[in-house]
Design an enzyme around this catalytic site. Structure first.
Site, PDB file in Angstrom:
ATOM      1  N   ARG A 558      -5.568  -7.366  11.059  1.00  0.00           N
ATOM      2  CA  ARG A 558      -6.082  -7.438  12.389  1.00  0.00           C
ATOM      3  C   ARG A 558      -7.248  -8.428  12.144  1.00  0.00           C
ATOM      4  NH1 ARG A 558      -3.446  -5.229  16.593  1.00  0.00           N
ATOM      5  NH2 ARG A 558      -5.190  -5.740  17.658  1.00  0.00           N
ATOM      6  N   VAL A 559      -7.655  -9.042  13.225  1.00  0.00           N
ATOM      7  CA  VAL A 559      -8.607 -10.026  13.331  1.00  0.00           C
ATOM      8  C   VAL A 559      -9.685  -9.450  14.443  1.00  0.00           C
ATOM      9  CG1 VAL A 559      -7.700 -11.735  12.265  1.00  0.00           C
ATOM     10  CG2 VAL A 559      -7.552 -11.542  14.919  1.00  0.00           C
ATOM     11  N   ASP A 560      -9.301  -8.400  14.930  1.00  0.00           N
ATOM     12  CA  ASP A 560     -10.091  -7.931  15.762  1.00  0.00           C
ATOM     13  C   ASP A 560     -11.014  -6.511  15.279  1.00  0.00           C
ATOM     14  OD1 ASP A 560      -8.181  -6.026  15.756  1.00  0.00           O
ATOM     15  OD2 ASP A 560      -7.501  -6.509  18.062  1.00  0.00           O
ATOM     16  N   ASP A 561     -11.760  -5.653  16.197  1.00  0.00           N
ATOM     17  CA  ASP A 561     -12.125  -4.487  15.604  1.00  0.00           C
ATOM     18  C   ASP A 561     -11.354  -3.361  15.711  1.00  0.00           C
ATOM     19  OD1 ASP A 561     -14.547  -5.783  15.267  1.00  0.00           O
ATOM     20  OD2 ASP A 561     -15.306  -5.672  17.400  1.00  0.00           O
ATOM     21  N   VAL A 562     -10.220  -3.575  15.292  1.00  0.00           N
ATOM     22  CA  VAL A 562      -9.148  -2.391  14.987  1.00  0.00           C
ATOM     23  C   VAL A 562      -8.918  -2.168  13.742  1.00  0.00           C
ATOM     24  CG1 VAL A 562      -6.717  -1.736  15.534  1.00  0.00           C
ATOM     25  CG2 VAL A 562      -8.174  -2.747  17.573  1.00  0.00           C
TER      26      VAL A 562
END
Ligand code: WTA
Length: 690
Positions: A558-562
């Site tokens: 993941r590249v997001d805050d997940v």
């Protein structure tokens, strides 16, 4: 001639990647040492495979991209439609700059997924085939249902739901462990056009309440308790508190249909609220075993499934009927090279998308025999999975890297004790599979015989997006290989520009596919903002990806805050908000760190309120706050005391620095000069092991 033929196929619409180099590899032209990691399917496998060569894949893929309407309507025509879809097979706008995002497949067609998953096979004379082998937590405890028996049970529940006033479009919450009643409940909802919202039975009362408040179900279906491994979990108690919580919020649920799970708890010891709670076993068997079908539009909702995003509030991913049906059935068939003689076992729980698409709908739509296992995969010992494989002669085994890694750690003896010779296809899902786990899965579990389908996809995508077709491709351990039919993955850079060839960047998808989610329940704007705004013109997956010179795709996380913990998606914001709800916590920041078994672990930096001393007890109670608010699977692996958090002058927490501290890469902290207070970093490092 052979080679030239393949190369001409390789000029695919962009998105397919550059496959021409691969063809040379397949044809043995450039098997240089760097390509030694190619794993070819055996002749024996390819000779029986549905798609048995790269050429065959490419011609099918090419058609699916050039003529999606023709490709998908040919497949859809094999299913039962009460009324065929309208003139357009699909219509879409994925480009936010051109107006609201909208995806429709088979609009105007009227069908029913339960009818297609059950009645259709029975009408074809296959009612006597086993649909579900159910295996209990305790060895020796089992049962099975033929397609006809499953349909009868589904009809009885469907009739009951109708009787208590559940209508087309109404939501039904399901909070059940892996009993046969779970797929039964899903199918019963589908039969009457109700929208199921399955909540994974590992979620806490608060999470369940939050989901109930969002979708306002008329009824909740649960069971009193379940045994998982040596533990008993009292699900009905959790539902009771969730219902108290949701009614405080103005959402009351009138009926709690409770399955008595005697192996875990008898009814006498179950807390009961007369008038609201009903025993499944007392009521459902009284209903008729036939029930009419609610024909629904292909675009009518089938289910809601909540998933984590980068903000605290879970997203209600909404899937509709027709496209999802065609897509899950087709992906199941090809990615697992499914044949009617197969016995299929997916270890996922129906509380997650994998259980929706590949325990219930995909396999049953193909008339497959499915193993449903209630318990823990390492109970009573680490050989249980192979015991089950041998018992039912499982041919297709689909699981998650985290389980593979944990069994790998326990040693080969637990595996080699069993025959496993029935296995012919393996599958992996949920997170990138590291090459060493891949090899162990392939060599030790599969005896170097069975190809592995490393399926990359998401709750949002409904079904597989990038996956090997086991007979078509040589595999590279750790790569999800190539796109499924109809899917055009693209890799874009920061600016949203497509990059070609060997590259790495953000994974997006061009054009819709039938299984795509249509909206976030009650929040179409969030749907657009999260998925279609970051890179206009594309669906943004939230994943990083690289493509090698042969066109193989490698998902990088993941590249997001997940954070992906044991294949479970957890939003850092959710965990932070649970921590901050603790009266002694002033501030929290959660990052992911590499974890040997879980893939990623949760690492929490916690700032306490002024004057509060650090203690082991406090650490435990912070972790408990997360267990209570989200569920045990989201409990942080580590709580790191933080006198302060590294922030920019505008107050933004610099997670990049926290990640480095958490993974002890102290020489890679990078530039800390933009911090409001660079001294914080030193303090954090000093407190590393407190
Ligand atoms: C990750 C689960 C690498 C990815 C089906 C994705 C994977 C998220 C793979 C979706 C795979 C899933 N290789 N990464 N084969 N499969 N992922 O919604 O980060 O629970 O975005 O769906 O899991 O998780 P979700």
């Amino acid at each position: 001639g052979h080679l030239r033929h393949v190369e001409s196929m390789a000029t695919l619409p962009s998105g397919a990647g550059k496959i021409s180099h691969l063809n040379a590899v397949i044809l043995g032209e450039s098997l240089a040492s760097e390509e030694d990691d190619l794993v070819f399917p055996s002749q024996e496998f390819t000779s029986q495979a549905l798609v048995s060569s790269p050429e065959q894949y490419m011609s099918m893929y090419k058609r699916s991209i050039e003529d999606p309407a023709g490709f998908w309507s040919d497949i859809a025509s094999k299913f039962y439609w009460e009324v065929k879809w309208g003139e357009k097979v699909f219509s879409e706008n994925m480009d936010i700059r051109k107006g609201t995002v909208n995806i429709e497949w088979f609009k105007g067609g009227r069908t029913n997924i339960c009818y297609n998953a059950l009645d259709r096979h029975i009408q074809a004379g296959n009612g006597g085939q086993i649909a579900i082998y159910w295996e209990g937590n305790e060895p020796g405890q089992d049962g099975n249902l033929t397609y006809s028996q499953l349909l009868e049970k589904v009809c009885q529940l469907a009739n009951y739901l109708r009787d208590i006033g559940v209508r087309k479009g109404d939501a039904v919450a399901i909070y059940l462990p892996m009993l046969a009643e779970l797929p039964i409940a899903m199918l019963a909802c589908a039969r009457i056009g109700a929208v199921h919202s399955v909540v994974f039975a590992g979620f806490s009362a608060e999470s369940l309440a939050q989901r109930i408040i969002d979708c306002k179900p008329k009824v909740i279906i649960t069971c009193n308790a379940v045994r998982r491994g040596s533990k008993i979990i009292y699900l009905k108690d959790i539902v009771d508190s969730a219902l108290v919580e949701s009614s405080k919020n103005g959402t009351s649920v009138d009926v709690c249909l409770t399955c008595e799970n005697q192996s875990a708890m008898n009814r006498e010891s179950t807390k009961w609220q007369e008038g609201r709670d009903f025993w499944w076993q007392d009521i459902i068997p009284k209903y008729s075993t036939v029930s009419t079908i609610e024909w629904v539009d292909a675009e009518d909702p089938l289910f809601l499934l909540y998933t984590s995003g980068s903000t605290g509030k879970p997203k209600g991913v909404l899937h509709t009927t027709g496209g999802y049906m065609i897509y899950t059935a087709t992906t199941f068939k090809y990615a697992f090279d499914y044949k009617p003689t197969d016995i299929y076992w997916c270890t996922a729980d129906c509380g997650w998308i994998t259980g929706h698409s590949y325990v219930t709908y995909g396999p049953l739509l193909n008339g497959a025999t499915v193993v449903v296992y209630e318990g823990a995969p390492n109970y009573p010992d680490s050989g249980r999975c192979w015991d089950i494989v041998d018992k039912y002669k499982v041919t297709i085994f689909y699981t998650a890297p985290t389980l593979i890694r944990s069994l790998m750690r326990d040693g080969d003896e637990f595996v080699t004790r069993y025959s496993r010779k029935s296995l012919r296809v393996l599958g992996s899902v949920g997170e990138p599979i590291n090459p060493s786990a891949w090899r162990w899965f392939y060599n030790v579990i599969g005896g170097a015989r069975s190809p592995i389908s490393d399926t990359w996809w998401q709750t949002e995508t409904g079904g597989f997006m990038i996956t090997p077709l086991p007979g078509a491709w040589p595999q590279k351990p750790g790569s999800a290989t190539f796109p499924f039919f109809g899917v055009q993955p693209v890799i874009v850079d920061e600016k949203g520009t497509e990059i070609e060839g060997e590259c790495s960047g953000y994974l997006c998808v061009k054009n819709s596919w039938p299984g795509a989610f249509r909206t976030l329940y009650g929040d179409h704007e969030r749907y657009e903002t999260t998925y279609f705004k970051p890179f206009p013109g594309y669906y943004f997956t939230g994943d990083g990806c690289s493509r090698d010179k042969d066109g193989y795709h490698w998902l990088t996380g993941r590249v997001d805050d997940v954070i992906n913990v044991s294949g479970h998606r957890i939003g850092t914001a959710e965990v932070e908000s649970a921590l901050v709800s603790h009266p002694k916590c002033a501030e929290a920041a959660v990052v992911g760190v590499e974890h040997e078994v879980k893939g990623q672990g949760l690492y929490a930096f916690v700032t306490l309120v002024e004057g509060e001393p650090y203690s082991e007890e406090l650490r435990k109670s912070l972790v408990l706050a997360v267990r209570n608010q989200i569920g045990a699977f989201a409990a942080p692996d580590k709580v790191h005391w933080a006198p302060g958090l590294p922030k920019t002058r505008s107050g933004k927490i610099m997670r990049r620095i926290l990640r480095k501290i958490a993974s002890r890469q102290l020489d890679e902290l990078g530039d800390t000069s933009t911090l409001a207070d660079p001294g914080v970093v030193e303090q954090l490092i000093a407190l590393n092991d407190c």
